[in-house]
Design a protein around this motif. Structure first.
Motif, PDB file in Angstrom:
ATOM      1  N   LEU A 153       0.813  -1.216  -0.171  1.00 30.25           N
ATOM      2  CA  LEU A 153       0.076   0.129  -0.020  1.00 30.25           C
ATOM      3  C   LEU A 153       0.929   1.268  -0.092  1.00 30.25           C
ATOM      4  O   LEU A 153       2.033   1.304   0.666  1.00 30.25           O
ATOM      5  N   PHE A 154       0.380   2.322  -0.584  1.00 26.19           N
ATOM      6  CA  PHE A 154       1.092   3.368  -0.809  1.00 26.19           C
ATOM      7  C   PHE A 154       0.270   4.751  -0.266  1.00 26.19           C
ATOM      8  O   PHE A 154      -0.972   4.534  -0.231  1.00 26.19           O
ATOM      9  N   SER A 155       0.847   5.704   0.593  1.00 24.40           N
ATOM     10  CA  SER A 155      -0.047   6.756   0.843  1.00 24.40           C
ATOM     11  C   SER A 155      -0.481   7.586  -0.271  1.00 24.40           C
ATOM     12  O   SER A 155       0.253   7.525  -1.364  1.00 24.40           O
ATOM     13  N   SER A 156      -1.626   7.999  -0.110  1.00 28.89           N
ATOM     14  CA  SER A 156      -2.012   8.973  -1.230  1.00 28.89           C
ATOM     15  C   SER A 156      -1.588  10.298  -1.313  1.00 28.89           C
ATOM     16  O   SER A 156      -1.639  10.754  -2.492  1.00 28.89           O
ATOM     17  N   THR A 157      -0.719  10.845  -0.355  1.00 23.92           N
ATOM     18  CA  THR A 157       0.059  12.108  -0.622  1.00 23.92           C
ATOM     19  C   THR A 157       1.469  11.788  -0.208  1.00 23.92           C
ATOM     20  O   THR A 157       1.381  11.003   0.564  1.00 23.92           O
ATOM     21  N   ALA A 174       3.280   0.385   3.218  1.00 24.98           N
ATOM     22  CA  ALA A 174       3.089  -0.700   4.084  1.00 24.98           C
ATOM     23  C   ALA A 174       2.734  -2.004   3.534  1.00 24.98           C
ATOM     24  O   ALA A 174       2.155  -2.206   2.359  1.00 24.98           O
ATOM     25  N   ASN A 175       3.065  -3.079   4.050  1.00 19.32           N
ATOM     26  CA  ASN A 175       2.634  -4.190   3.507  1.00 19.32           C
ATOM     27  C   ASN A 175       1.102  -4.711   3.881  1.00 19.32           C
ATOM     28  O   ASN A 175       0.692  -4.645   5.047  1.00 19.32           O
ATOM     29  N   GLN A 176       0.576  -5.301   2.795  1.00 22.07           N
ATOM     30  CA  GLN A 176      -0.885  -5.619   2.915  1.00 22.07           C
ATOM     31  C   GLN A 176      -0.870  -6.776   3.482  1.00 22.07           C
ATOM     32  O   GLN A 176      -2.201  -7.364   4.196  1.00 22.07           O
ATOM     33  N   ARG A 177      -0.020  -7.681   3.332  1.00 17.17           N
ATOM     34  CA  ARG A 177      -0.226  -8.943   3.943  1.00 17.17           C
ATOM     35  C   ARG A 177       0.386  -9.034   5.389  1.00 17.17           C
ATOM     36  O   ARG A 177       0.996  -8.410   5.736  1.00 17.17           O
ATOM     37  N   GLY A 178       0.266 -10.140   6.072  1.00 15.09           N
ATOM     38  CA  GLY A 178       0.643 -10.485   7.462  1.00 15.09           C
ATOM     39  C   GLY A 178       1.951 -10.941   7.347  1.00 15.09           C
ATOM     40  O   GLY A 178       2.364 -11.331   8.550  1.00 15.09           O
ATOM     41  N   ASN A 179       2.518 -10.900   6.278  1.00 12.08           N
ATOM     42  CA  ASN A 179       4.244 -11.711   6.449  1.00 12.08           C
ATOM     43  C   ASN A 179       5.148 -10.607   6.637  1.00 12.08           C
ATOM     44  O   ASN A 179       4.625  -9.373   6.636  1.00 12.08           O
ATOM     45  N   GLN A 180       6.431 -11.095   6.683  1.00 12.22           N
ATOM     46  CA  GLN A 180       7.376 -10.078   6.857  1.00 12.22           C
ATOM     47  C   GLN A 180       7.880  -9.922   5.584  1.00 12.22           C
ATOM     48  O   GLN A 180       7.998 -10.878   4.750  1.00 12.22           O
TER      49      GLN A 180
END
Length: 197
Positions: A153-157, A174-180
């Motif tokens: 995920l990327f921030s919109s601004t 941010a990582n959308q998945r729960g893994n590392q």
């Protein structure tokens, strides 16, 4: 003799020519160039491995089904040409086709079997085709499942703020998945137009 060797290259051999399809390029208003045929559907058929990896799952299954039917249909026509299958009705495409399916998939129910040298040679070729085809399809399916897909995920601004005393363009990911995510690398290209004063 001299004229021939000069015309055909070194040592009298013909020079190898690589045949390429013409690339269509369009010049844009700002002076840049852009290829027109990138992403065209017909260009995917030039690289069947890439096509089989990138086509959606429904298309992958449809293509495999069509290929399976085509291979069995061709072998069925070859069996019909030789009339060497026991318990098959002469000239009946359905019997030859389903015998081909049983042979390609190494099922072999036993009610139909090859009884001539011609039919036995075809059975051997079809069994080899089935084994190689199974290996290729297994490899393709594994490669499709093993393809990593990023869920980032990327921030919109984005902001420009000082970082270690230097004005820096910053945004959050941010990582959308729960893994590392280990050893992650991100490349960012910024393109903007600046008007000259």
């Amino acid at each position: 003799m001299k004229a021939n060797s000069q015309r055909s290259g070194r040592g009298g051999k013909k020079p190898s020519r690589q045949v390429r399809s013409p690339v269509r390029i369009q010049r844009l208003d700002d002076g840049r160039f852009q290829r027109i045929d990138v992403g065209q559907w017909y260009s995917y058929w030039r690289d069947p491995y890439h096509l089989m990896l990138t086509v959606p799952w429904a298309g992958f299954i449809v293509l495999l089904t069509l290929l399976f039917g085509l291979v069995n249909g061709l072998f069925a026509l070859a069996y019909m040409a030789g009339e060497g299958i026991a318990n098959a009705r002469p000239g009946h495409f359905g019997d030859a086709f389903f015998f081909s399916v049983q042979t390609l998939a190494t099922i072999g129910y036993g009610s139909m079997y090859p009884q001539t040298l011609y039919a036995n040679v075809l059975v051997a070729l079809e069994a080899l085709t089935g084994l190689v085809g199974l290996a290729i399809v297994t490899g393709l399916a594994f490669a499709r499942f093993a393809q990593p897909t990023a869920r980032v995920l990327f921030s919109s601004t984005a902001v420009v703020a000082p970082y270690d005393g230097v004005s820096t363009l910053m945004f959050r990911t941010a990582n959308q998945r729960g893994n590392q995510i280990l050893e992650a690398e991100i490349r960012l290209y910024l393109a903007f137009r600046r008007e000259a004063p």
